[in-house]
Design a protein around this motif. Structure first.
Motif, short mmCIF file in Angstrom:
data_model
loop_
_atom_site.label_atom_id
_atom_site.label_comp_id
_atom_site.label_asym_id
_atom_site.label_seq_id
_atom_site.Cartn_x
_atom_site.Cartn_y
_atom_site.Cartn_z
N LEU A 57 11.00 -4.63 5.24
CA LEU A 57 10.48 -6.01 5.82
C LEU A 57 8.91 -6.05 5.96
O LEU A 57 8.23 -7.12 5.26
N MET A 58 8.37 -4.81 6.22
CA MET A 58 7.01 -4.73 6.17
C MET A 58 6.37 -4.99 4.87
O MET A 58 5.28 -5.53 4.86
N ASN A 59 7.05 -4.47 3.77
CA ASN A 59 6.39 -4.37 2.51
C ASN A 59 6.56 -6.00 2.24
O ASN A 59 5.83 -6.44 1.23
N VAL A 60 7.66 -6.62 2.54
CA VAL A 60 7.78 -8.16 2.12
C VAL A 60 6.57 -8.86 3.03
O VAL A 60 5.78 -9.73 2.28
N LEU A 61 6.40 -8.61 4.42
CA LEU A 61 5.29 -9.22 4.89
C LEU A 61 3.97 -9.21 4.50
O LEU A 61 2.92 -9.91 4.42
N GLY A 62 3.91 -7.67 3.80
CA GLY A 62 2.58 -7.64 3.22
C GLY A 62 2.22 -7.66 2.02
O GLY A 62 1.26 -7.39 1.26
N CYS A 63 3.07 -8.52 1.24
CA CYS A 63 3.29 -9.03 0.01
C CYS A 63 3.21 -8.07 -0.97
O CYS A 63 2.72 -8.17 -2.11
N LEU A 64 3.80 -6.75 -0.68
CA LEU A 64 3.77 -5.70 -1.57
C LEU A 64 5.28 -5.55 -2.27
O LEU A 64 5.29 -5.04 -3.20
#
Ligand code: ADP
Ligand code: MG
Length: 241
Positions: A57-64
């Motif tokens: 989820l964090m990687n999606v939020l950070g556009c990674l």
């Protein structure tokens, strides 16, 4: 369902976000239909057991990383429709990312590490240096600018990583287990720093599996098996419907 609740101060809006990891024989669903709205200057903890999808989820939020389906609006921009260059800019300017393992360049000084996100910017090097020194001042490390990462304590290294995330002055700060490698005293220092950044207007989203840190945040989102199991703000359940 979500659109009606979006207001001007919405910074993050996820609608039906799903992430499937494609394996050789099967696909694994790490995020399962996530709906979420986060507003400016919220202070959010994302918790849940290991493997529940927090980092995904964090990687999606950070556009990674891209979701497999669903819509992600970041500051009202549809992330899926951005060009690679626009995404690079969002990653560089819009969000600051802090990792558990600090991810510092081992052979570069503290100052050079913090200047790193600015290397692609068209500006004189003296300006980059000035911005990095200011970020280091914000995290209380003005006296360590010439040290190498291995000449710092764990807490100081994480503060360098926070200064590096801050140097572009991003509205949103994302931390994936940012205190995961720190002792309890140092963890308290780093949380005080996040409190300070929150009071200065940043939106803070931290992944943690420590209940104490989650309780420190104002909103606690718990993931289980890639789904939102609970979402509690100031001790009240957040309802979108
Ligand atoms: P958490 O951060 O909550 O521990 P992750 O988001 O890292 O969980 O992982 C969620 C699930 O997705 C886990 O079961 C993990 O094994 C799986 N996963 C993560 N990254 C990949 C990947 N690149 N390929 C396949 N499966 C992955
Ligand atoms: Mg993780």
């Amino acid at each position: 369902m979500m659109e009606g609740l979006q207001t001007d101060d919405t910074v993050i809006s996820l609608s039906n976000i799903t992430k499937n990891y494609q394996m050789a024989q099967h696909s694994f669903c790490a995020l399962d239909n996530i709906n979420l709205i986060i507003k400016r200057n919220e202070y959010v903890a994302i918790t849940g057991p290991s493997g529940s999808g927090k980092s995904t989820l964090m990687n999606v939020l950070g556009c990674l990383d891209n979701p497999s389906c669903g819509q992600y609006l970041l500051e009202r921009n549809d992330v899926a429709s951005q060009s690679e260059a626009q995404l690079a800019k969002i990653r560089n300017v819009g969000v600051g990312f802090i990792f558990q393992s600090f991810n510092l360049l081992p052979k570069a000084s503290v100052l050079i590490n913090v200047m790193q996100p600015l290397v692609y910017r068209v500006m004189p090097n003296a300006k980059r240096k000035q911005m990095a020194l200011k970020a280091l001042e914000r995290v209380g490390l003005s006296d360590k600018v010439d040290n190498l990462p291995n000449q710092l304590s764990g807490g100081q290294r994480q503060r360098v990583a926070i200064a590096r995330a801050l140097v572009t002055n991003p509205a949103i700060i994302l931390g994936d287990e940012p205190t995961g490698n720190l002792d309890s005293k140092t963890t308290a220092d780093i949380m005080a720093l996040f409190d300070q950044l929150h009071s200065q207007g940043h939106t803070i989203i931290l992944v943690t599996h420590e209940a104490e840190i989650a309780q420190h945040c104002h909103r606690v989102i718990r993931l289980v098996d890639g789904k939102i199991d609970s979402d509690v703000m100031n001790n009240k359940e957040v309802a979108y419907a």
